[in-house]
Write a protein that holds these residues in place. Structure first.
Motif, PDB file in Angstrom:
ATOM      1  N   VAL A 222      80.870  28.398  46.430  1.00  0.00           N
ATOM      2  CA  VAL A 222      80.877  29.321  44.700  1.00  0.00           C
ATOM      3  C   VAL A 222      80.084  27.998  43.998  1.00  0.00           C
ATOM      4  CG1 VAL A 222      82.239  29.395  42.768  1.00  0.00           C
ATOM      5  CG2 VAL A 222      83.410  29.780  44.607  1.00  0.00           C
TER       6      VAL A 222
ATOM      7  N   VAL B 203      86.987  27.828  39.256  1.00  0.00           N
ATOM      8  CA  VAL B 203      85.553  28.327  40.780  1.00  0.00           C
ATOM      9  C   VAL B 203      87.235  28.348  41.766  1.00  0.00           C
ATOM     10  CG1 VAL B 203      84.933  26.369  42.295  1.00  0.00           C
ATOM     11  CG2 VAL B 203      84.406  26.385  40.007  1.00  0.00           C
TER      12      VAL B 203
ATOM     13  N   TRP C 251      84.171  27.655  34.297  1.00  0.00           N
ATOM     14  CA  TRP C 251      83.729  26.420  35.166  1.00  0.00           C
ATOM     15  C   TRP C 251      84.528  24.767  35.641  1.00  0.00           C
ATOM     16  CZ3 TRP C 251      80.900  27.931  39.061  1.00  0.00           C
ATOM     17  CH2 TRP C 251      80.236  27.169  40.009  1.00  0.00           C
ATOM     18  N   ASP C 252      85.751  25.361  35.440  1.00  0.00           N
ATOM     19  CA  ASP C 252      87.172  24.346  35.477  1.00  0.00           C
ATOM     20  C   ASP C 252      88.004  24.511  37.113  1.00  0.00           C
ATOM     21  OD1 ASP C 252      88.426  26.317  35.071  1.00  0.00           O
ATOM     22  OD2 ASP C 252      89.817  25.252  34.075  1.00  0.00           O
ATOM     23  N   GLN C 253      88.472  23.690  37.281  1.00  0.00           N
ATOM     24  CA  GLN C 253      88.924  24.098  38.524  1.00  0.00           C
ATOM     25  C   GLN C 253      89.774  24.869  38.780  1.00  0.00           C
ATOM     26  OE1 GLN C 253      87.825  22.179  41.012  1.00  0.00           O
ATOM     27  NE2 GLN C 253      89.730  20.420  41.835  1.00  0.00           N
TER      28      GLN C 253
ATOM     29  N   GLN D 269      90.456  20.385  34.968  1.00  0.00           N
ATOM     30  CA  GLN D 269      89.455  19.284  35.243  1.00  0.00           C
ATOM     31  C   GLN D 269      88.057  20.373  35.614  1.00  0.00           C
ATOM     32  OE1 GLN D 269      90.144  15.655  35.170  1.00  0.00           O
ATOM     33  NE2 GLN D 269      91.823  16.882  33.652  1.00  0.00           N
ATOM     34  N   ARG D 270      87.547  19.404  34.960  1.00  0.00           N
ATOM     35  CA  ARG D 270      85.965  19.630  35.558  1.00  0.00           C
ATOM     36  C   ARG D 270      86.037  20.134  37.054  1.00  0.00           C
ATOM     37  NH1 ARG D 270      80.828  19.535  37.880  1.00  0.00           N
ATOM     38  NH2 ARG D 270      79.603  20.578  36.615  1.00  0.00           N
ATOM     39  N   ALA D 271      85.761  21.463  37.551  1.00  0.00           N
ATOM     40  CA  ALA D 271      84.783  22.383  39.126  1.00  0.00           C
ATOM     41  C   ALA D 271      84.755  21.619  39.341  1.00  0.00           C
ATOM     42  CB  ALA D 271      84.285  23.602  39.189  1.00  0.00           C
TER      43      ALA D 271
ATOM     44  N   ILE E 187      75.803  24.583  35.650  1.00  0.00           N
ATOM     45  CA  ILE E 187      76.845  24.550  35.907  1.00  0.00           C
ATOM     46  C   ILE E 187      76.777  23.141  35.717  1.00  0.00           C
ATOM     47  CG2 ILE E 187      77.246  25.502  38.347  1.00  0.00           C
ATOM     48  CD1 ILE E 187      76.154  23.477  39.902  1.00  0.00           C
ATOM     49  N   ASP E 188      76.032  22.358  35.013  1.00  0.00           N
ATOM     50  CA  ASP E 188      76.059  21.049  34.376  1.00  0.00           C
ATOM     51  C   ASP E 188      75.860  20.961  32.966  1.00  0.00           C
ATOM     52  OD1 ASP E 188      75.224  20.060  36.788  1.00  0.00           O
ATOM     53  OD2 ASP E 188      72.538  20.558  36.383  1.00  0.00           O
TER      54      ASP E 188
ATOM     55  N   ILE F  95      82.195  24.831  27.165  1.00  0.00           N
ATOM     56  CA  ILE F  95      83.260  25.293  26.662  1.00  0.00           C
ATOM     57  C   ILE F  95      84.984  24.055  25.960  1.00  0.00           C
ATOM     58  CG2 ILE F  95      86.145  26.007  27.554  1.00  0.00           C
ATOM     59  CD1 ILE F  95      83.822  27.971  27.627  1.00  0.00           C
ATOM     60  N   LYS F  96      84.259  22.901  26.628  1.00  0.00           N
ATOM     61  CA  LYS F  96      84.735  21.533  25.581  1.00  0.00           C
ATOM     62  C   LYS F  96      84.643  22.033  24.271  1.00  0.00           C
ATOM     63  CE  LYS F  96      87.063  19.151  27.870  1.00  0.00           C
ATOM     64  NZ  LYS F  96      88.326  19.677  28.272  1.00  0.00           N
TER      65      LYS F  96
ATOM     66  N   TYR G  76      81.101  23.627  31.945  1.00  0.00           N
ATOM     67  CA  TYR G  76      82.202  23.382  31.335  1.00  0.00           C
ATOM     68  C   TYR G  76      82.366  22.573  29.876  1.00  0.00           C
ATOM     69  CZ  TYR G  76      86.703  20.571  31.220  1.00  0.00           C
ATOM     70  OH  TYR G  76      87.829  19.884  31.588  1.00  0.00           O
TER      71      TYR G  76
END
Ligand code: HEM
Lengths: 243, 193
Positions: free
Chosen positions: A203, A173, A168-170, B86-88, A90-91, A97-98, A94
């Protein structure tokens, strides 16, 4: 005319030997050679040697089963490329993916293809099911292949769903939160099912690694196995063709 | 048209077309003639459907379909980017929070029925019923005119499934409440037609 007769050229003979060792037959200029081509080639022997003319009309299958399979292959290949960059943490996920989008050459297009093909596969599999239903192609002797197909539809949905979390973006999740909340409602086993799926109550990292393993190993293997049986049964049960 | 496959003179000759007469009634004259010097491996009768060799006929079609699909997805992927928000952040719940579109139909059911029904009973029923379909449908005919009930039932199911997904995706906004404005626009902001 050259000094050496063509047949005697060692290079030609060598090339012929290589060709012969790979394909075991000449170019398919006659029906007999064409039949042998289909029989002796590993990738083609999934097909029967002859097919009913009416069964391969595009208007009959609408190519939907074949397209589903093609998308599965496309997803496997693009997914492989994504795996080179993606770390299920989770660190880092994201940012990976960027990086895929903005740093890695062709990363953006590969990611887009993986995403759109996944949506596409849900649609083609569902439509394939509808065409099989409308043509009554599930009737004996194909009852069991319809059951395998149902499992394939479920596998396809779960593959799509498990992949949804990985960026792992908004969007990811919260979609998974909503989705797994549904599991909670099963009497008795509900909360346990959800805990099992997420590896925790929310999650978080536990869910990410579980979804990742399901998405890149377990579900593709299950799907592949089911497809092998599905195709085998299409061969053995015979393909319906014309109404 | 009766077609004789394989056998015969072997290579260099495609399927032999035999006049349908003698073959249609097998007990009569044996098949002989200038074009057949050895018995055919397979004799297809006129009543049987015409077939073609898989390779290249079917393989060629598959190749073209695959190519078309690849070009299509490549074009789409060059034009449209996959979403990345945005990031989760578990502290900020987006409004609305929606399941992926293929599960949004279930979410829609959850709005309308008690959770045990919508989240568990309905999906389980659909899956089990689907697997059992071929065993429950005892009608041997595959012709649409003989299958009115089956076709009607499936069509109702399919329409409902599609409708619920469309509603969930296009007509549900804040707090998953019904909202026409996503499709029709805001009447206060644009002049009505
Ligand atoms: C990953 C998903 C799937 C793949 C890759 C797949 C692939 C295929 C292919 C390539 C065929 C040959 C004919 C055609 O192209 O239409 C076929 C036939 C068939 N499929 Fe599927 N399929 C899948 C899912 C399903 C589902 C969801 C069902 C039904 C619930 C189903 C039931 C059948 C049946 C009964 C046949 C035989 C049809 C006939 O003989 O006319 N399949 N499948």
């Amino acid at each position: 005319m050259s000094a050496t007769p063509r047949e005697a050229s060692p290079i030609r003979a060598f090339v012929a030997q290589i060709w012969g060792s790979i394909f075991r037959h000449g170019l398919p200029t006659t029906d007999k050679v064409a039949a042998r081509t289909a029989l002796t080639n590993f990738f083609l022997h999934i097909h029967p040697v002859r097919v009913k003319k009416s069964a391969i009309r595009v208007s009959y299958t609408l190519c939907l089963g074949g397209l589903s399979f093609f998308l599965f292959i496309l997803l496997t290949i693009t997914g492989l490329f994504l795996m080179f960059y993606y770390i299920p943490s989770i660190d880092q996920a994201y940012q990976n993916i960027k990086d895929l989008q903005f740093v890695a050459t062709f990363g953006l297009v590969i990611r887009n293809m993986h995403r759109w093909a996944a949506h596409g596969m849900v649609i083609t599999v569902w439509l394939h099911m509808a065409r099989v239903f409308y043509q009554g192609a599930y009737k004996p002797p194909r009852e069991f292949n319809w059951a395998i197909g149902t499992l394939l539809l479920l596998t396809t949905l779960l593959l799509s769903f498990s992949g949804y979390l990985l960026p792992w973006d908004q969007l990811a999740v919260w979609a998974i939160t909503v989705g797994t909340n549904m599991a909670k409602y099963a009497p008795l086993v509900g909360p346990y099912t959800r805990y099992l799926l997420l590896g925790g109550r929310t999650v978080a990292q536990g869910a990410l690694i579980r979804f990742y393993v399901l998405h890149v190993i377990a579900l593709p293997l299950i799907g592949f196995l089911l497809m092998v049986v599905h195709f085998w049964r299409v061969r053995k049960d015979g393909f319906t063709g014309g109404l | 048209m009766a077609t004789v496959v394989g056998g015969g003179n072997g290579e260099g000759r495609r399927a032999v077309q035999v006049p349908p007469g003698p073959l249609a009634r097998p007990s009569q004259r044996p098949v002989t003639g200038p074009e057949l010097t050895s018995p055919p491996l397979v004799v297809r009768r006129r009543e049987e459907e015409e077939t073609v060799v898989t390779f290249p006929h079917l393989v060629w079609k598959e190749f073209l379909a695959g190519l078309a699909a690849f070009v299509f997805f490549m074009a789409v992927s060059i034009q449209i980017n996959a979403p990345l928000l945005q990031r989760a952040n578990t502290a900020i719940t987006p409004n609305p929070a929606k399941a992926p579109w293929y599960f949004v139909g279930l979410q829609e059911l959850l709005e309308r029925f008690p959770p045990v029904m919508a989240g568990v009973a309905f999906p389980t029923f659909v899956i089990v019923f689907m697997i059992l379909t071929p065993y429950l449908d005892r009608n041997p005919s595959r012709r649409p005119q003989d299958r009115k009930v089956a076709i009607t039932l499936f069509t109702i199911y399919a329409c409902l499934a599609v409708a619920f997904v469309v509603i969930g995706v296009f007509f549900r906004s804040l707090a998953f409440n019904w909202d026409w404005t996503m499709i029709l626009g805001h009447p206060g902001l644009s002049s009505p037609v």
